[in-house]
Design an enzyme around this catalytic site. Structure first.
Site: not given
Length: 340
Positions: A306-308
């Site tokens: 996640g978290e780009a």
């Protein structure tokens, strides 16, 4: 450039129903330029179509991907109290602090591509409601989160990468997908941050209960996003919508991000034409969701952070597409014989 966020749910529906199209003249000009660059036709594979995609949404025949913004939205979920994650909800705020200190993977990846990183925590001290028997957000809360997504879309961005952080949000993503597309809840649920055994069983049960409850109340994709999502999902939906209104191309991150923006494709044909899927994550249902949305991922590296993080890696590929299209010489300019 000022892109005004919706003031209420009716205004939100109106914006989604009136999405602008891409610039086909710019796309045609980019296609024509690609045909005379010093390479065999199609030799750069998907880099060529990416350059044309950028041109279409930026409205310029020679697109750019130098000014990249990475936006990470963080939220907390009431469903986390139902034991659907092996990590406590306190981790969300702790990871936001890690982002601020520059110590997360996305900090390193954003620096590596020269991107601006914006982290938006969304009322972390106020989790959403437990969506098994009520909406996760009321309409005012949902619109406020959408507006937070609009706020990251500012002038001068060539490319926007969207990602998230939030304990419990793969449960929300799975519930939203089950609500939007139907099917067996277990088919939309994966391990997330490492759920196994009783935790995974609790996650599947929560998704099954929530999807059935809210599908009985509505089939409106935007209302399901309010009922089954969360603040960070609503913000990502808002950022994606605002980028479309501003004609800024978007790179999506993983399962949660893709689920968050999926309602745009269901409400309006071509609603996600301005996005590319940065990668296919290791979360099992992500591939299934990408196939439903006809999105071919740029990368497939087994990531599930996640978290780009996947979006930022994919942005490097998009930057390469823009640079080769802009900086390569044509056959005439290079004095190279073309195809006879």
């Amino acid at each position: 450039m000022t892109i005004k966020p919706p003031v209420d749910f009716a205004d939100f529906h109106r914006l989604v129903a009136s999405l602008p199209a891409g610039d086909e003249a710019a796309a045609a000009a980019a296609t024509a330029r690609d045909a005379v660059l010093t390479k065999p036709p199609g030799a750069l594979g998907r880099l060529e179509s990416l350059a044309v995609w950028l041109a279409r949404w930026q409205g310029r025949a020679r697109p750019r991907a130098e000014s990249v913004k990475v936006a990470v939205f963080a939220g907390n979920h009431g469903i986390a109290a139902a034991g659907v994650s092996p990590f406590p909800a306190t981790v969300t705020a702790q990871m936001v602090a890690n982002f601020a200190a520059g110590g997360a993977a996305i900090n390193a990846l954003a620096r590596g591509i020269g991107a601006e990183l914006t982290v938006v925590p969304l009322e972390l001290d106020r989790p959403t409601a437990d969506f098994r028997d009520r909406p996760a957000l009321d309409e005012g809360e949902f619109i406020a989160a959408v507006a937070a997504g609009f706020a990251v879309v500012t002038e001068g961005i060539d490319l926007l990468c969207i990602g998230e952080m939030g304990i419990g949000n793969t449960t929300a993503a799975a519930a939203l997908c089950a609500g939007l597309f139907g099917g067996d809840a277990a088919g939309w649920v994966g391990p997330g941050t490492g759920a196994t055994g009783p935790v995974l069983a609790a996650k599947i049960a929560a998704v099954e209960t929530a999807a059935a409850f809210h599908r009985a109340a509505t089939r409106d994709p935007l209302d399901l996003a309010r009922r089954l999502g969360g603040r960070e999902l609503a913000a990502m939906l808002g950022a994606c919508l605002a980028a479309r209104l501003a004609r800024i191309p978007v790179v999506l991150d993983g399962y949660v991000t893709t689920a968050a923006v999926a309602p745009l494709a269901l409400v309006t044909p071509g609603g996600l034409d301005h996005v590319v899927a940065g990668h296919c994550s290791a979360e099992p249902a992500h591939r299934r969701l990408l196939e439903r949305l006809s999105l071919a991922p740029l990368l497939d590296l087994g990531m599930r952070l996640g978290e780009a993080s996947g979006a930022a890696l994919a942005a490097a590929v998009v930057k390469a597409a823009a640079r080769t299209h802009d900086e390569m010489a044509s056959f005439a300019e290079a004095g190279v014989d073309g195809k006879e």
